[in-house]
Design a protein around this motif. Structure first.
Motif, short mmCIF file in Angstrom:
data_model
loop_
_atom_site.label_atom_id
_atom_site.label_comp_id
_atom_site.label_asym_id
_atom_site.label_seq_id
_atom_site.Cartn_x
_atom_site.Cartn_y
_atom_site.Cartn_z
N GLN A 147 0.83 -1.20 0.00
CA GLN A 147 0.00 0.00 0.00
C GLN A 147 0.86 1.25 0.00
OE1 GLN A 147 -3.06 -1.33 -1.01
NE2 GLN A 147 -3.84 0.35 0.22
N GLN A 151 1.22 4.39 -2.93
CA GLN A 151 0.65 5.68 -2.52
C GLN A 151 1.56 6.85 -2.85
OE1 GLN A 151 -0.32 5.68 1.62
NE2 GLN A 151 -2.33 4.76 1.34
N GLY A 156 -1.56 10.96 -0.17
CA GLY A 156 -2.16 9.69 0.22
C GLY A 156 -2.98 9.05 -0.88
N GLY A 158 -3.48 7.21 -4.70
CA GLY A 158 -2.69 6.22 -5.41
C GLY A 158 -1.67 6.90 -6.33
#
Length: 306
Positions: A147, A151, A156, A158
């Motif tokens: 993740q 990011q 924050g 993608g």
């Protein structure tokens, strides 16, 4: 004499499993064959250690549970993620278990069941949970690392790598289920002037606030991305004919209502398009990019006329 409940093919995803005989699952026999059980748990542990994908891990685990317990659904929830086993359906009641490793809370595992869990079943589940703990802990750590790798550190949202993966997945899903996917590309107008005039810390605040504007303007099922600089993208899945126009209108209205962004007179240009069945990821992106370019050119011409 109490015996374990055997799966009776109610949970359709695992109907092909061969269940153990009732004789082999009597409570006396279960405790009498500790050596066999120890070998079995080692075998389960080996299978659970073959993947770091949490969905696959739950599927492997569920296959083992179905040998002993009739359940309708399986759900895992941690502070950072929620997972539902494919094929899960609503049951009459739920039974929840906390999973911990050395007092470290991993999450809760919830079974949807249609009848109470017997003490014998409970003991079996506890043994299987012990097999699950460390593979699950490793899978959660891997998921968190992935993740972070997907990011954008500032907003924050993608990043571009994650966008490429999600666009491919969304288009595949749309082709398979005959649904619509929309793609919106956007960038901020004259953002460089804000950076040059007020400094990069202010520019970062503007980018972060614009990301919040995007979050407030889309559905939970839509995906947001920042490519770097002042370029952003939105993937809209299960879209209808009006989805792109609605989102564009929301973004512009939320942008106007935002005190910080209004202070710096921030505006954005948006280019949008729907996927066609003949599209590749590259052709869909190129068409949205061309739409964005035309919007920016029209804005430049209007400013020149003025």
């Amino acid at each position: 004499m109490q015996t374990l409940n055997i799966l009776d093919n109610k949970f359709s995803r695992f109907n092909t499993l061969t269940t153990l005989s009732a004789e082999s699952l009597t409570e006396d026999n279960y405790y009498r064959n500790k050596v066999i059980n120890k070998r079995y748990t080692l075998s389960v542990l080996e299978r659970l250690q073959t993947t770091l994908d949490i969905d696959e891990l739950l599927e492997i685990f569920a296959i083992e549970v179905t040998k002993y317990l009739d359940f309708a659904g399986l759900y895992f929830k941690s502070p950072t993620l929620c997972k539902t086993l494919k094929g899960s359906r609503k049951a009459k009641q739920e039974r929840q278990f906390e999973l911990k490793v050395n007092q470290e809370f991993l999450g809760t595992l919830t079974y949807g069941v249609n009848s109470p869990i017997s003490m014998t079943n409970f003991n079996v589940l506890e043994q299987l949970h012990q097999c699950l703990l460390y593979p699950l802990k490793n899978a959660i750590a891997y998921h968190q690392a992935m993740q972070l790798a997907m990011q954008d550190a500032l907003t924050g949202l993608g990043n571009r790598r994650y966008f490429d993966e999600q666009l491919k997945r969304a288009m595949h899903h749309a082709n398979r289920h005959h649904s619509m996917v929309g793609l919106v590309l956007g960038d901020l107008n004259k953002f460089k002037a804000i950076n040059d005039t007020f400094g990069h810390p202010t520019g970062d605040k503007v980018l972060t606030e614009f990301a919040n504007v995007l979050k407030a303007s889309v559905r939970d099922s839509d995906s947001l991305f920042r490519f770097g600089g002042d370029e952003f993208a939105i993937i809209i899945e299960n879209a209808d004919d009006n989805a792109l126009a609605i989102i564009e209108s929301r973004i512009k209205q939320t942008l106007t209502d935002n005190p910080l962004l209004s202070k710096y007179k921030l505006t954005c240009s948006l280019g949008a398009t729907f996927m066609s069945r003949a599209d590749t990821e590259q052709s869909l992106f190129a068409r949205a990019d061309q739409s964005l370019y035309r919007k920016k050119m029209n804005m430049s011409q209007k400013l020149t006329v003025v």
